[in-house]
Design a protein around this motif. Structure first.
Motif, PDB file in Angstrom:
ATOM      1  N   LEU A 195     106.723  27.472  -8.149  1.00  9.20           N
ATOM      2  CA  LEU A 195     108.005  27.152  -8.748  1.00  9.20           C
ATOM      3  C   LEU A 195     108.279  28.201  -9.813  1.00  9.20           C
ATOM      4  CD1 LEU A 195     110.231  25.003  -8.727  1.00  9.20           C
ATOM      5  CD2 LEU A 195     108.999  23.834 -10.515  1.00  9.20           C
ATOM      6  N   PRO A 196     109.340  29.012  -9.656  1.00  8.37           N
ATOM      7  CA  PRO A 196     109.616  30.028 -10.670  1.00  8.37           C
ATOM      8  C   PRO A 196     109.710  29.392 -12.052  1.00  8.37           C
ATOM      9  CG  PRO A 196     111.018  30.342  -8.771  1.00  8.37           C
ATOM     10  CD  PRO A 196     110.308  29.022  -8.577  1.00  8.37           C
ATOM     11  N   VAL A 197     109.175  30.083 -13.034  1.00  5.23           N
ATOM     12  CA  VAL A 197     109.136  29.569 -14.397  1.00  5.23           C
ATOM     13  C   VAL A 197     110.527  29.184 -14.885  1.00  5.23           C
ATOM     14  CG1 VAL A 197     108.576  30.151 -16.781  1.00  5.23           C
ATOM     15  CG2 VAL A 197     107.033  30.822 -14.939  1.00  5.23           C
ATOM     16  N   ALA A 198     111.524  30.017 -14.612  1.00  8.06           N
ATOM     17  CA  ALA A 198     112.878  29.715 -15.081  1.00  8.06           C
ATOM     18  C   ALA A 198     113.420  28.448 -14.435  1.00  8.06           C
ATOM     19  CB  ALA A 198     113.809  30.887 -14.793  1.00  8.06           C
ATOM     20  N   MET A 199     113.110  28.241 -13.133  1.00  8.85           N
ATOM     21  CA  MET A 199     113.581  27.039 -12.453  1.00  8.85           C
ATOM     22  C   MET A 199     112.906  25.812 -13.051  1.00  8.85           C
ATOM     23  SD  MET A 199     113.681  26.203  -8.368  1.00  8.85           S
ATOM     24  CE  MET A 199     114.821  27.502  -7.969  1.00  8.85           C
ATOM     25  N   LEU A 200     111.600  25.888 -13.302  1.00  5.61           N
ATOM     26  CA  LEU A 200     110.893  24.771 -13.903  1.00  5.61           C
ATOM     27  C   LEU A 200     111.435  24.485 -15.291  1.00  5.61           C
ATOM     28  CD1 LEU A 200     108.682  22.681 -13.773  1.00  5.61           C
ATOM     29  CD2 LEU A 200     107.081  24.393 -14.613  1.00  5.61           C
ATOM     30  N   THR A 250     110.432  29.917   4.206  1.00  7.84           N
ATOM     31  CA  THR A 250     109.756  31.206   4.151  1.00  7.84           C
ATOM     32  C   THR A 250     109.896  31.924   5.485  1.00  7.84           C
ATOM     33  OG1 THR A 250     107.649  30.264   4.866  1.00  7.84           O
ATOM     34  CG2 THR A 250     108.016  30.419   2.497  1.00  7.84           C
ATOM     35  N   THR A 251     109.838  33.228   5.394  1.00  8.73           N
ATOM     36  CA  THR A 251     109.744  34.075   6.571  1.00  8.73           C
ATOM     37  C   THR A 251     108.909  35.273   6.148  1.00  8.73           C
ATOM     38  OG1 THR A 251     110.919  35.304   8.277  1.00  8.73           O
ATOM     39  CG2 THR A 251     111.960  35.231   6.137  1.00  8.73           C
ATOM     40  N   GLY A 252     107.758  35.430   6.767  1.00  8.62           N
ATOM     41  CA  GLY A 252     106.849  36.473   6.323  1.00  8.62           C
ATOM     42  C   GLY A 252     106.466  36.229   4.880  1.00  8.62           C
ATOM     43  N   GLU A 253     106.611  37.248   4.041  1.00  9.35           N
ATOM     44  CA  GLU A 253     106.300  37.112   2.619  1.00  9.35           C
ATOM     45  C   GLU A 253     107.491  36.656   1.783  1.00  9.35           C
ATOM     46  OE1 GLU A 253     104.586  40.639   1.015  1.00  9.35           O
ATOM     47  OE2 GLU A 253     102.978  40.697   2.504  1.00  9.35           O
ATOM     48  N   LEU A 254     108.662  36.526   2.410  1.00  5.51           N
ATOM     49  CA  LEU A 254     109.866  36.136   1.689  1.00  5.51           C
ATOM     50  C   LEU A 254     109.906  34.616   1.542  1.00  5.51           C
ATOM     51  CD1 LEU A 254     112.474  37.384   0.498  1.00  5.51           C
ATOM     52  CD2 LEU A 254     113.574  36.734   2.649  1.00  5.51           C
ATOM     53  N   GLU A 255     110.161  34.174   0.301  1.00  4.90           N
ATOM     54  CA  GLU A 255     110.234  32.743   0.011  1.00  4.90           C
ATOM     55  C   GLU A 255     111.565  32.452  -0.666  1.00  4.90           C
ATOM     56  OE1 GLU A 255     107.215  29.621  -1.886  1.00  4.90           O
ATOM     57  OE2 GLU A 255     107.784  31.212  -3.281  1.00  4.90           O
ATOM     58  N   VAL A 256     112.267  31.430  -0.178  1.00  2.00           N
ATOM     59  CA  VAL A 256     113.536  31.000  -0.771  1.00  2.00           C
ATOM     60  C   VAL A 256     113.351  29.564  -1.243  1.00  2.00           C
ATOM     61  CG1 VAL A 256     115.977  30.537  -0.350  1.00  2.00           C
ATOM     62  CG2 VAL A 256     114.872  32.508   0.741  1.00  2.00           C
ATOM     63  N   ASP A 262     115.226  35.688 -17.705  1.00  2.00           N
ATOM     64  CA  ASP A 262     113.927  36.213 -18.116  1.00  2.00           C
ATOM     65  C   ASP A 262     113.465  37.358 -17.221  1.00  2.00           C
ATOM     66  OD1 ASP A 262     113.867  34.324 -20.169  1.00  2.00           O
ATOM     67  OD2 ASP A 262     112.930  32.821 -18.873  1.00  2.00           O
ATOM     68  N   GLY A 263     114.371  38.257 -16.882  1.00  2.00           N
ATOM     69  CA  GLY A 263     114.025  39.431 -16.097  1.00  2.00           C
ATOM     70  C   GLY A 263     114.011  39.231 -14.595  1.00  2.00           C
ATOM     71  N   ALA A 264     114.286  38.040 -14.124  1.00  6.43           N
ATOM     72  CA  ALA A 264     114.339  37.764 -12.688  1.00  6.43           C
ATOM     73  C   ALA A 264     115.748  37.295 -12.329  1.00  6.43           C
ATOM     74  CB  ALA A 264     113.328  36.700 -12.300  1.00  6.43           C
ATOM     75  N   THR A 265     116.217  37.677 -11.158  1.00  8.78           N
ATOM     76  CA  THR A 265     117.546  37.259 -10.719  1.00  8.78           C
ATOM     77  C   THR A 265     117.451  35.935  -9.984  1.00  8.78           C
ATOM     78  OG1 THR A 265     118.242  39.549 -10.504  1.00  8.78           O
ATOM     79  CG2 THR A 265     119.557  37.900  -9.345  1.00  8.78           C
ATOM     80  N   GLU A 266     118.302  34.996 -10.374  1.00  7.59           N
ATOM     81  CA  GLU A 266     118.453  33.732  -9.663  1.00  7.59           C
ATOM     82  C   GLU A 266     119.924  33.607  -9.296  1.00  7.59           C
ATOM     83  OE1 GLU A 266     116.686  30.502 -11.775  1.00  7.59           O
ATOM     84  OE2 GLU A 266     114.704  31.389 -11.615  1.00  7.59           O
ATOM     85  N   TYR A 267     120.207  32.768  -8.335  1.00  9.15           N
ATOM     86  CA  TYR A 267     121.556  32.626  -7.807  1.00  9.15           C
ATOM     87  C   TYR A 267     122.018  31.200  -8.068  1.00  9.15           C
ATOM     88  CZ  TYR A 267     120.019  36.964  -5.905  1.00  9.15           C
ATOM     89  OH  TYR A 267     119.520  38.243  -5.812  1.00  9.15           O
ATOM     90  N   GLY A 293     106.307  37.510  -2.777  1.00 15.26           N
ATOM     91  CA  GLY A 293     105.126  37.432  -3.628  1.00 15.26           C
ATOM     92  C   GLY A 293     105.529  36.886  -4.985  1.00 15.26           C
ATOM     93  N   ASP A 294     105.161  37.594  -6.035  1.00 12.99           N
ATOM     94  CA  ASP A 294     105.500  37.153  -7.392  1.00 12.99           C
ATOM     95  C   ASP A 294     106.766  37.794  -7.939  1.00 12.99           C
ATOM     96  OD1 ASP A 294     103.335  35.455  -7.534  1.00 12.99           O
ATOM     97  OD2 ASP A 294     102.000  37.003  -8.328  1.00 12.99           O
ATOM     98  N   ALA A 295     107.446  38.592  -7.128  1.00 13.67           N
ATOM     99  CA  ALA A 295     108.612  39.332  -7.620  1.00 13.67           C
ATOM    100  C   ALA A 295     109.917  38.786  -7.043  1.00 13.67           C
ATOM    101  CB  ALA A 295     108.477  40.810  -7.250  1.00 13.67           C
ATOM    102  N   ALA A 296     110.931  38.682  -7.901  1.00 11.87           N
ATOM    103  CA  ALA A 296     112.269  38.308  -7.434  1.00 11.87           C
ATOM    104  C   ALA A 296     112.784  39.401  -6.509  1.00 11.87           C
ATOM    105  CB  ALA A 296     113.207  38.121  -8.613  1.00 11.87           C
ATOM    106  N   THR A 297     113.517  39.003  -5.486  1.00 11.85           N
ATOM    107  CA  THR A 297     114.042  39.937  -4.492  1.00 11.85           C
ATOM    108  C   THR A 297     115.564  39.852  -4.467  1.00 11.85           C
ATOM    109  OG1 THR A 297     112.059  39.695  -3.149  1.00 11.85           O
ATOM    110  CG2 THR A 297     114.009  40.514  -2.036  1.00 11.85           C
TER     111      THR A 297
END
Length: 155
Positions: free
Chosen positions: A7-12, A42-48, A114-119, A84-88
């Protein structure tokens, strides 16, 4: 939440501060496992991850962070796209339907948290109701993920 899901920190932070108070450890755990639990695809390493939170109880700092106006008839739809651990970077489109079948197109904006893009988008909702969401995510690399889920919205 399934094992391995993150769970992304910002979402939590959004989920547990919606009431405007500092969360206790029990509130953090409850936020991660209750209705605010994000839907995951998820698909491959991509997680939504996608979640829905009524806006009426959001604290002023959280509402400002997401550039939304809290209201009794609105819910925040929050999407996180990660590899992984990086926003895409991605494009998010979607729609919501209530129990009456009323359809609304969701207009997503990218927000730096906090440095990550959310929608984020807002949906109209007259609680109690259930929102059925159909989200389409496309990355700059051409990956596509559909995320369909529903969430009950209280009064």
């Amino acid at each position: 939440m399934t094992e391995g899901a993150r769970l992304p920190v910002a979402m939590l932070a959004l989920l547990v501060t919606a009431c405007g108070q500092a969360p206790s450890q029990a509130e953090v755990a409850a936020a991660a496992t209750n209705a605010a639990m994000p839907a995951r695809a998820t698909t491959g390493e991509l997680e939504v991850l996608g979640s829905v939170v009524p806006t009426a109880g959001l604290s002023a700092p959280v509402a400002t962070r997401y550039r939304i106006e809290p209201a009794r008839d609105r819910a925040l739809v929050l999407v996180s796209v990660r590899r992984g651990d990086a926003a895409t970077p991605a494009r998010v489109r979607g729609e919501a339907r209530d129990l009456r079948g009323v359809r609304q197109v969701l207009e997503f904006d990218a927000v730096d948290v906090d440095g990550a893009t959310e929608y984020v988008a807002t949906a109209r909702v007259e609680g109690p109701d259930t929102l059925r969401l159909d989200l389409r995510v496309a990355t700059d690399e051409g990956e596509r993920v559909n995320l369909r889920f529903s969430r009950d919205i209280g009064r």
